[in-house]
Each structure stands twice: as structure tokens, then as C-alpha cells.
Design a protein around this motif. Structure first.
Motif, PDB file in Angstrom:
ATOM      1  N   TYR A 142     -15.145  38.174  13.704  1.00  0.00           N
ATOM      2  CA  TYR A 142     -15.379  37.216  12.614  1.00  0.00           C
ATOM      3  C   TYR A 142     -16.839  37.179  12.173  1.00  0.00           C
ATOM      4  N   GLY A 143     -17.775  37.199  13.136  1.00  0.00           N
ATOM      5  CA  GLY A 143     -19.174  36.942  12.819  1.00  0.00           C
ATOM      6  C   GLY A 143     -19.365  35.487  12.423  1.00  0.00           C
ATOM      7  N   GLY A 144     -20.469  35.213  11.728  1.00  0.00           N
ATOM      8  CA  GLY A 144     -20.737  33.844  11.301  1.00  0.00           C
ATOM      9  C   GLY A 144     -21.244  32.989  12.444  1.00  0.00           C
ATOM     10  N   THR A 145     -20.772  31.761  12.500  1.00  0.00           N
ATOM     11  CA  THR A 145     -21.170  30.794  13.531  1.00  0.00           C
ATOM     12  C   THR A 145     -19.910  30.146  14.072  1.00  0.00           C
ATOM     13  N   ALA A 146     -19.823  29.985  15.377  1.00  0.00           N
ATOM     14  CA  ALA A 146     -18.582  29.455  15.950  1.00  0.00           C
ATOM     15  C   ALA A 146     -18.830  28.808  17.300  1.00  0.00           C
ATOM     16  N   LEU A 147     -17.922  27.905  17.633  1.00  0.00           N
ATOM     17  CA  LEU A 147     -17.811  27.380  18.995  1.00  0.00           C
ATOM     18  C   LEU A 147     -16.750  28.227  19.689  1.00  0.00           C
ATOM     19  N   ALA A 148     -17.129  28.893  20.774  1.00  0.00           N
ATOM     20  CA  ALA A 148     -16.207  29.743  21.527  1.00  0.00           C
ATOM     21  C   ALA A 148     -15.889  29.072  22.859  1.00  0.00           C
ATOM     22  N   THR A 149     -14.610  28.951  23.169  1.00  0.00           N
ATOM     23  CA  THR A 149     -14.171  28.338  24.435  1.00  0.00           C
ATOM     24  C   THR A 149     -13.210  29.290  25.141  1.00  0.00           C
ATOM     25  N   GLY A 150     -12.577  28.786  26.233  1.00  0.00           N
ATOM     26  CA  GLY A 150     -11.782  29.670  27.083  1.00  0.00           C
ATOM     27  C   GLY A 150     -12.738  30.580  27.827  1.00  0.00           C
ATOM     28  N   ARG A 151     -12.471  31.881  27.806  1.00  0.00           N
ATOM     29  CA  ARG A 151     -13.452  32.823  28.361  1.00  0.00           C
ATOM     30  C   ARG A 151     -14.332  33.401  27.254  1.00  0.00           C
ATOM     31  N   GLY A 152     -14.243  32.753  26.077  1.00  0.00           N
ATOM     32  CA  GLY A 152     -15.025  33.169  24.917  1.00  0.00           C
ATOM     33  C   GLY A 152     -14.173  33.637  23.760  1.00  0.00           C
ATOM     34  N   GLU A 153     -12.839  33.710  23.996  1.00  0.00           N
ATOM     35  CA  GLU A 153     -11.942  34.286  22.984  1.00  0.00           C
ATOM     36  C   GLU A 153     -11.342  33.258  22.032  1.00  0.00           C
ATOM     37  N   LYS A 154     -11.458  31.952  22.361  1.00  0.00           N
ATOM     38  CA  LYS A 154     -10.926  30.904  21.480  1.00  0.00           C
ATOM     39  C   LYS A 154     -12.043  30.479  20.525  1.00  0.00           C
ATOM     40  N   ILE A 155     -11.832  30.707  19.240  1.00  0.00           N
ATOM     41  CA  ILE A 155     -12.905  30.582  18.262  1.00  0.00           C
ATOM     42  C   ILE A 155     -12.625  29.451  17.285  1.00  0.00           C
ATOM     43  N   LYS A 156     -13.600  28.537  17.176  1.00  0.00           N
ATOM     44  CA  LYS A 156     -13.545  27.494  16.146  1.00  0.00           C
ATOM     45  C   LYS A 156     -14.745  27.710  15.224  1.00  0.00           C
ATOM     46  N   HIS A 157     -14.471  28.005  13.961  1.00  0.00           N
ATOM     47  CA  HIS A 157     -15.544  28.338  13.023  1.00  0.00           C
ATOM     48  C   HIS A 157     -16.365  27.104  12.667  1.00  0.00           C
ATOM     49  N   LEU A 158     -17.678  27.313  12.556  1.00  0.00           N
ATOM     50  CA  LEU A 158     -18.609  26.257  12.159  1.00  0.00           C
ATOM     51  C   LEU A 158     -19.321  26.682  10.878  1.00  0.00           C
ATOM     52  N   THR A 159     -19.936  25.719  10.218  1.00  0.00           N
ATOM     53  CA  THR A 159     -20.755  26.069   9.058  1.00  0.00           C
ATOM     54  C   THR A 159     -22.004  26.819   9.528  1.00  0.00           C
ATOM     55  N   SER A 160     -22.677  27.462   8.594  1.00  0.00           N
ATOM     56  CA  SER A 160     -23.895  28.195   8.949  1.00  0.00           C
ATOM     57  C   SER A 160     -24.975  27.231   9.414  1.00  0.00           C
ATOM     58  N   PRO A 161     -25.769  27.618  10.423  1.00  0.00           N
ATOM     59  CA  PRO A 161     -26.877  26.755  10.860  1.00  0.00           C
ATOM     60  C   PRO A 161     -28.001  26.756   9.825  1.00  0.00           C
ATOM     61  N   PRO A 162     -28.977  25.855   9.976  1.00  0.00           N
ATOM     62  CA  PRO A 162     -30.104  25.829   9.035  1.00  0.00           C
ATOM     63  C   PRO A 162     -30.812  27.182   8.991  1.00  0.00           C
ATOM     64  N   LYS A 163     -31.267  27.568   7.810  1.00  0.00           N
ATOM     65  CA  LYS A 163     -31.957  28.850   7.650  1.00  0.00           C
ATOM     66  C   LYS A 163     -33.275  28.825   8.420  1.00  0.00           C
ATOM     67  N   CYS A 164     -33.524  29.902   9.138  1.00  0.00           N
ATOM     68  CA  CYS A 164     -34.812  30.022   9.829  1.00  0.00           C
ATOM     69  C   CYS A 164     -34.997  31.474  10.267  1.00  0.00           C
ATOM     70  N   TRP A 165     -36.174  31.753  10.782  1.00  0.00           N
ATOM     71  CA  TRP A 165     -36.448  33.050  11.393  1.00  0.00           C
ATOM     72  C   TRP A 165     -36.024  33.023  12.863  1.00  0.00           C
ATOM     73  N   VAL A 166     -35.645  34.184  13.369  1.00  0.00           N
ATOM     74  CA  VAL A 166     -35.371  34.354  14.795  1.00  0.00           C
ATOM     75  C   VAL A 166     -36.229  35.518  15.284  1.00  0.00           C
ATOM     76  N   VAL A 167     -37.113  35.253  16.224  1.00  0.00           N
ATOM     77  CA  VAL A 167     -37.899  36.320  16.848  1.00  0.00           C
ATOM     78  C   VAL A 167     -37.232  36.668  18.171  1.00  0.00           C
ATOM     79  N   LEU A 168     -36.855  37.932  18.307  1.00  0.00           N
ATOM     80  CA  LEU A 168     -36.171  38.419  19.512  1.00  0.00           C
ATOM     81  C   LEU A 168     -37.131  39.288  20.308  1.00  0.00           C
ATOM     82  N   ALA A 169     -37.190  39.073  21.606  1.00  0.00           N
ATOM     83  CA  ALA A 169     -38.048  39.892  22.464  1.00  0.00           C
ATOM     84  C   ALA A 169     -37.270  40.283  23.713  1.00  0.00           C
ATOM     85  N   LYS A 170     -37.149  41.601  23.935  1.00  0.00           N
ATOM     86  CA  LYS A 170     -36.403  42.088  25.102  1.00  0.00           C
ATOM     87  C   LYS A 170     -37.338  42.876  26.017  1.00  0.00           C
TER      88      LYS A 170
END
Length: 289
Positions: A142-170
Motif C-alpha cells: 500500500y505505502g502511505g501511512t498506516a497503523l499496522a497490528t498483528g505481526r504487522g500484516e493488519k493495516i489501518k490506513h491513516l492520513t499523511s503526516p505533516p510535511k517535513c524533512w527526514v534525515v536518515l543516517a545508517k
């Protein structure tokens, strides 16, 4: 015939583990959202009845260990497809990073082969098939934004979160999700407030989103890998509004509202970490178009 599919990374804005289930999986509550860092999947129909994986990344397996391979094999078996497929994975999402790169590749493969093989399946049907491959695959279909329950496979869709930047560091190492879950002591964790995060997203309240980030797996990974803890400290020092490890790690993300602050966080982290990305939250769901 060839077609391309985008496979976006995800981050966990909140991740809670409730208990270990009789089937040995953990019962979870997670709020996930996609970000604008993506692998590209090219699917090419082959007359030979085989699945071939191609990738220039040496950490990407080219056999049945690959989740995209598993996705193609599952569809072939279930729908008695006698053709083969070549799957080229252009890897941009770091491997073993807590960003669901492999799961997103599998989800993109499901969406793409649904078109290539004209199966006529809905996203809901593809997500159900994806749950047999891995816990994050359903969400990634699906993508988007969701609340996932169970072992992660039960999906409840949510609205998009507020717009912002995400800095990822691995940091350089990878982390085994199974190992982190095995070491988790649920009695000792501080559970994030999932319902408050759902409310913050529903009200488009950036400050409340930042206030309610939380991940119960974080303390396990931080205790094993001091590098992750150091990245968190540096990200906070350079001014990210909220800082959290994604999934089982080791990737750390920082939410940043303003461009100028994003550049400061991004440039500051380049001195500590080789793999640093500054991307936007996506938040929109995939389609079958």
C-alpha cells in the motif's frame, strides 16, 4: 515486455511490541510511513520458466533468499504462471537497515507482476499475499501511512503526516531483526503512546508527532551497538526536532521542519556516517495505475 516499479523505504514513527504470540511471532502496534528514498524494480518477461534476480549491490542475494524472488515464486505457484521473469533491483535503500528495503522490493514485485501477468488482483489481495512473505510486505504494498497490528500484516490506513524533512543516517553494520526481537524483554520496555501518535497525524500536528515518536526495540539495539547511540546524540546536537531509530535499526532518522536546519543536520552527520540521506516524507498510498 518491461515495466518499472518504485519501492519506497519506510520509517516507524512509533513501534510497540505487546507480547510474544503462540506462533512465536510478536504482537505489534506500529505506525509506519513511506519516505522519498526508493529502490527501482525493473521487471522483464522471459519465455524461460525461471526467476532471475539482477543487482549490482553485493549484499542483495540473487536466489530464493531474496524477498522479490519469493514474491515472484509465490505468484507463479498460486496462479500457475508458466512464464519467467527477470527482476533488476537498483538498490538505493541501505540493506539490513530497518527501512524495509527488501519488503518494499517484494511489494513492488507483486504490484508489477500483477500488471505484467494481467492477474487483475486488488491492492488488498496483493497485501494478503505479501503477508505470507514477510511482516512488512503488506504495508509496503500500500505505502502511505498506516497503523499496522498483528505481526504487522493488519493495516489501518491513516492520513499523511505533516510535511517535513527526514534525515536518515545508517552506520556501516547491519542488524538482524530476529536477534533484536530475541533479546527484547517486554517487561522492561517503555511503551510509546500509539493512540497519541494517531491523533497527532489526524490533526496534522507536527509538534505532537515529534513529541510521540517511540520505538521499544531501540534500547536493545543501542545497548549492542554504541555507534547507533552516537548517531542519535549527534543528530540531536545538530538540531533535529525528533530523533528515533527505525525498525530494529541500525538506521536513525531525524524529523526536521525547516530547510536550513535540515542542511545543518545533514552536513553535520556526514562527518560521522557514510550513508546519510535527506528526503521528504511521502505519506501517499501506492496505486495500481
Amino acid at each position: 515486455m518491461k515495466l518499472m516499479e518504485k519501492a519506497p523505504a519506510k520509517i516507524n514513527l512509533a513501534l510497540d511490541v505487546l507480547y510474544k504470540r503462540p506462533d512465536q511471532y510478536h504482537e505489534v502496534e506500529m505506525i509506519m510511513t513511506t519516505v522519498d528514498l526508493a529502490d527501482r524494480i525493473e521487471l522483464e518477461e522471459k519465455n524461460e520458466d525461471e526467476i532471475k534476480i539482477f543487482s549490482h549491490n553485493r549484499y542483495v542475494p540473487d536466489d530464493e533468499r531474496n524477498l522479490a524472488y519469493q514474491a515472484a515464486a509465490l505468484l507463479k505457484r498460486r496462479y500457475h504462471i508458466k512464464k519467467g521473469v527477470g527482476i533488476t533491483i537498483e538498490k538505493n535503500i541501505p540493506v539490513a537497515a530497518g527501512l524495509a528495503g527488501g519488503s518494499s522490493d517484494a511489494a513492488a514485485t507483486l504490484r508489477g507482476l500483477n500488471k505484467l501477468w494481467q492477474l487483475g488482483l486488488s491492492l488488498d489481495e496483493l497485501a494478503e499475499i505479501g503477508s505470507e512473505i514477510g511482516s512488512d510486505v503488506s504495508f509496503c504494498v500500500y505505502g502511505g501511512t498506516a497503523l499496522a497490528t498483528g505481526r504487522g500484516e493488519k493495516i489501518k490506513h491513516l492520513t499523511s503526516p505533516p510535511k517535513c524533512w527526514v534525515v536518515l543516517a545508517k552506520p556501516v553494520m547491519g542488524v538482524s531483526t530476529a536477534d533484536i526481537y530475541k533479546r527484547l524483554d517486554i517487561k522492561e520496555v517503555k511503551h510509546p503512546d500509539i493512540s497519541s501518535m494517531v491523533d497527532a497525524i489526524a490533526h496534522n500536528d507536527y509538534q505532537m508527532v515529534c513529541k510521540n515518536v517511540g520505538n521499544v526495540l531501540e534500547q536493545v539495539t543501542l545497548s549492542l551497538y554504541p555507534e547507533v547511540s552516537n548517531i542519535k546524540k549527534q543528530m540531536k546536537k545538530f538540531g533535529a526536532d525528533a530523533v528515533l531509530m527505525s525498525g530494529s535499526g541500525p538506521t536513525v532518522f531525524g524529523l526536521v521542519e525547516y530547510d536550513s536546519r535540515m542542511h545543518r543536520v545533514y552536513n553535520g552527520l556526514r562527518g560521522f556516517c557514510e550513508q546519510v540521506h535527506a528526503v521528504r516524507l511521502l505519506g501517499e498510498q501506492s496505486t495500481l495505475e
